[in-house]
Design a protein around this motif. Structure first.
Motif, short mmCIF file in Angstrom:
data_model
loop_
_atom_site.label_atom_id
_atom_site.label_comp_id
_atom_site.label_asym_id
_atom_site.label_seq_id
_atom_site.Cartn_x
_atom_site.Cartn_y
_atom_site.Cartn_z
N GLN A 224 -18.94 -29.03 59.26
CA GLN A 224 -20.06 -28.27 59.80
C GLN A 224 -21.39 -28.96 59.51
N CYS A 270 -15.71 -25.32 65.74
CA CYS A 270 -15.24 -23.95 65.90
C CYS A 270 -14.56 -23.42 64.63
N PRO A 273 -16.40 -20.99 61.09
CA PRO A 273 -16.58 -19.53 61.12
C PRO A 273 -15.24 -18.79 61.19
N ARG A 276 -13.38 -19.16 57.69
CA ARG A 276 -14.06 -18.34 56.68
C ARG A 276 -13.80 -16.85 56.92
N ASN A 277 -13.97 -16.44 58.16
CA ASN A 277 -13.83 -15.01 58.44
C ASN A 277 -12.39 -14.54 58.34
N GLU A 318 -15.13 -11.51 64.73
CA GLU A 318 -16.52 -11.84 64.47
C GLU A 318 -16.66 -13.36 64.31
N GLY A 319 -15.71 -13.98 63.62
CA GLY A 319 -15.72 -15.43 63.48
C GLY A 319 -15.60 -16.11 64.83
N ILE A 322 -18.91 -15.91 66.67
CA ILE A 322 -19.89 -16.90 66.22
C ILE A 322 -19.52 -18.28 66.80
N SER A 323 -18.23 -18.62 66.73
CA SER A 323 -17.78 -19.90 67.25
C SER A 323 -18.07 -20.05 68.73
N GLN A 326 -21.89 -20.38 69.41
CA GLN A 326 -22.28 -21.69 68.92
C GLN A 326 -21.71 -22.78 69.85
#
Lengths: 396, 370
Positions: A224, A270, A273, A276-277, A318-319, A322-323, A326
């Motif tokens: 990232q 990708c 997020p 992590r999520n 949610e992850g 975001i991906s 982005q």
């Protein structure tokens, strides 16, 4: 008025001040063709003094509304007023576009100037502030978000914006635009699809195995931090080498430039997020819930499918949200290594010093990002409904 | 019947449970108690194979649990834990239905079972079936936890502090209710608690653990009156006499009580008072309303004038009460003899403090002898 309810919204206020200032610089630049410097026109000259004062008045009302208390109705009115300002902006644009004398020059156009952009920015600052206060009033939030784009599209399709520089540019490059637009969407969809699958698997791995956790997070974190441009570039060399060594890869389209490095880079971006999520989605499930499931005789698979998947789904989605958002932006850079997409117009425009062409790439990207964000949020809201209050009751 | 045979569990070279043997008879409630870290939860979790013992054997109805697949074993054993662990994304009904669904019961049978269980734990099916766990209070959640453990009607229940996470008042209610359920269902239960009062109240037999070993396994009465060693003696605490009284039901000690009806003539009352210092007064339906002291009687002309009215809550006990409650009422009311009524207030008899003195003396003698 009760002092406690008197809470000025600093973000909205700064938006309003900026909005008032934005009435003064040049609003439109009239150009005979793409490359000429053009002539700057002020708002009163273009739209008339009365309408300029009306917009100024609207900004003042926004300013007053920004001092409102904790009343949802007032926040909603604030957001809608900002929407009305945006609608006026588009009306001014269509007026300027319609007034332009195109007979002299076929490719004559109206380019937006500093005042136009500043007003757009200010209005969106106010909308952002208002929506933040509206929290989970999803319906009114969606109305506020989508009214202005809808009006814009209405003007666009009724050909009122036919001399708007971006539209002129579009008319010239229609074929290419449709092709790159679809290509952009496909790049995002494919990379988010595979990125999510890999990301979810890595997230599960990180949760299940303590040994794997640190390496997984290390790699996704590092990836990232690599600037996107660099990552696209870095992939060119190894992929070229591999594709020259194994010619069959070239046949299926894997080369140093083009879609292959772009997709690989986008998939890597990708991951973070989603990984992590997924990890925190699984880690935050109350241990007693898993324990109860096992203790009642659920198999490992049943615990996973019936407990872990539904309870972690909102965070995993949610992850992915975001991906995706982005990804819509990052895909623009992919054009640099020959992967195409809307970024193509941006880089062509930069190369030819043609801001209208840059906009032709940028505006659809912004709309696409907003649209993706909105759709994903709706999906998340829908899946999260039941689990929403889980956190408050973890102790049970 | 559950039988643990020389179970040992070693973690990092330390025996958490050491050479532990225990037998629980069918239909009996065994309460495991001990200081925290004594290995009681580990012991419980080895029974349904959530944890595998390092050595030793566990039998359920003479079947070695090692030979039963863990998932199948667990479906046949009810399991309730302190944190309840209700599935937050499922309704109450779906939570209760988990094990029946794993066992592939028919839909209709599951539905009926859910209603039956909700009624059993005292919650209305219509109101609670479709609620989500976050809408429940702590006590309600724990009841659902118990209902869920009972769902497939398992003969055995393992309960790890099932009434742990609620306030004392709710806990007492849940205990009473659970005892009533147990009276009906006769499950074989192993229950963990850190609350000695709960253990004494609920258990058929109490197993006291220390450092992974069984110190004493006996009925609550015997644990209180004949502690095996200094550890148990201290663990039970200085109020063991009171705790013992809480185990003893008053029914054996009720004496018949002299009483008169409020409509009786003064002569009859005088007659009744000849033999004793006071008489209880009841209304026409034989409900206790007060008492009359013989000394006052000579100075008054009617029963109404002589009557000392009472509030049942303050001086009377009901039939099901323990001697501890009797003592408590005696101390707070200042009476040495108090009436016993049934739930509706009908006078049944009376009970005297001399009983409590006699029984306390017995238990003291026991310990001093041993």
């Amino acid at each position: 008025m009760n002092l406690k309810s008197f809470s000025p919204d600093k973000i909205a206020i700064s938006g309003c001040v900026l909005g008032l200032i934005s009435l003064f610089p040049g609003w439109f630049i009239l150009k005979p063709h793409r490359l000429s410097a053009g002539m700057s026109v002020n708002l009163p000259d273009s739209a008339g003094l009365a309408l300029t004062i009306l917009v100024g008045f609207l900004w003042m009302s926004c300013f007053v509304l920004s001092f409102a208390g904790k009343n949802d109705l007032q926040h909603a009115i604030l957001g809608i007023t900002a929407d009305v300002i945006l609608i006026f902006v588009f009306i001014f644009l269509s007026m300027a576009s319609n007034n332009l004398d195109v007979k002299t020059h076929v490719s004559a156009r109206v380019s937006p100037g500093a005042g136009f952009w500043l007003t757009m920015l200010s209005a969106y600052i106010v909308i952002f502030a208002a929506e933040k206060k509206l929290e989970d009033r999803l319906i009114i939030k969606n109305i506020i978000t989508w009214t202005a784009p809808a009006v814009f599209l209405f003007f666009l399709f009724t050909r009122n914006l036919r001399n708007f520089s971006v539209v002129v540019e579009f008319a010239v490059q229609r074929q290419r635009f449709i092709q790159e637009f679809l290509h952009h969407i496909i790049l995002v969809a494919v990379s988010v699809f595979f990125g999510s699958i890999i990301g979810i698997l890595l997230g599960i791995l990180a949760k299940r195995s303590k040994k794997a956790r640190n390496p997984v997070f290390f790699i996704t974190d590092i990836s990232q931090t690599i600037p996107s441009l660099a990552l696209f570039g870095l992939l060119i060399a190894p992929l070229s080498v591999i594709s020259f060594k194994y010619p069959f890869l070239r046949e299926i389209g894997i080369r140093g430039i083009g879609n292959a490095p772009a997709l690989i880079a986008l998939i890597i971006y990708c991951l973070l997020p989603v990984v992590r999520n997924t990890y925190s989605g699984l880690a935050h499930i109350d241990k007693s819930v898993i324990d109860a499931g096992k203790g009642m005789g659920m198999s490992k698979m049943q615990v996973f499918l019936k407990i872990e998947v539904p309870l972690s789904a909102p965070l995993v989605l949610e992850g992915i949200r975001i991906s995706s958002v982005q990804g819509v932006g990052l895909t623009a850079v992919a054009a640099l290594i020959g992967a195409g997409g809307l970024g193509w117009f941006i880089f062509q425009g930069l190369g030819q010093a043609a801001p209208d062409m840059i906009l032709l790439g940028t505006i659809p990207i912004i709309i696409l990002a907003l649209f993706t964000d909105g759709v994903m949020r709706m999906i998340i809201k829908f899946t999260a409904n039941k689990v929403k209050k889980q956190k408050d009751h973890n102790r049970l | 019947m559950i039988s643990l045979n020389k179970i040992t569990k070693v973690y990092n070279d330390k025996a958490v449970v050491n050479n532990f043997s225990l037998e629980v008879d069918r239909g009996e409630m065994c309460v495991l108690i001990g200081p925290s870290g004594c290995g009681k939860t580990t012991t419980l979790r080895m029974i349904n194979r959530m944890i595998e013992p390092t050595s030793g054997e566990i039998f359920i109805d003479s079947r070695d649990v090692k030979k039963i697949k863990p998932d199948l074993l667990r479906r046949s054993i009810g399991y309730a834990i302190q944190m309840v662990g209700l599935f937050p994304h499922m309704t109450v009904a779906a939570n209760i239905a988990v094990v029946p669904q794993l066992l592939r019961w028919e839909k209709k049978k599951i539905k009926n079972r859910i209603d039956e269980l909700l009624i059993l734990v005292g919650l209305s099916p219509a109101e609670y079936s479709s609620k989500y766990p976050y809408q429940l209070s702590g006590g309600e959640a724990q009841r659902i936890g118990v209902a869920r453990a009972l769902a497939a009607n398992p003969p055995i229940l393992l309960m790890d502090e099932p009434f742990g996470a609620v306030d004392p008042l709710t806990r007492t209610k849940l205990q009473t209710q659970f005892l009533n359920i147990q009276k009906e269902l006769h499950k074989t239960i192993i229950l963990i608690t850190h609350d000695l009062d709960e253990a004494i109240r609920m258990a058929d037999r109490i197993a006291i653990m220390k450092d992974g070993e069984l110190v004493q396994y006996d009925t609550p009465e015997n644990i209180l009156s004949r502690p095996y060693n200094q550890f148990v003696y201290k663990f039970v605490g200085t109020d063991r006499a009171l705790k013992r009284l809480s185990r003893i039901n008053i029914s054996k000690f009720i004496k018949s009580a002299p009483s008169v009806d409020e409509d009786f003539s003064m002569d009859k009352v005088n007659q009744a008072c000849e033999k004793c210092r006071w008489v209880w007064v009841t209304d026409s339906k034989h409900r206790l309303i007060g008492w009359i002291d013989r000394k006052i009687l000579s100075q008054t002309t009617s029963i109404k004038e002589a009557l000392v009215p009472v509030s049942l809550d303050e001086i009377a006990v009901t039939e099901g009460a323990s001697l501890k409650e009797v003592l408590s009422i005696m101390l707070s009311s200042g009476l040495r003899t108090i009436p016993v009524t049934d739930k509706k207030g009908f006078l049944i008899g009376e009970i005297d403090m001399s009983i409590i003195e006699r029984i306390s003396a017995e238990s003291i003698n026991h310990y001093e002898k041993s």
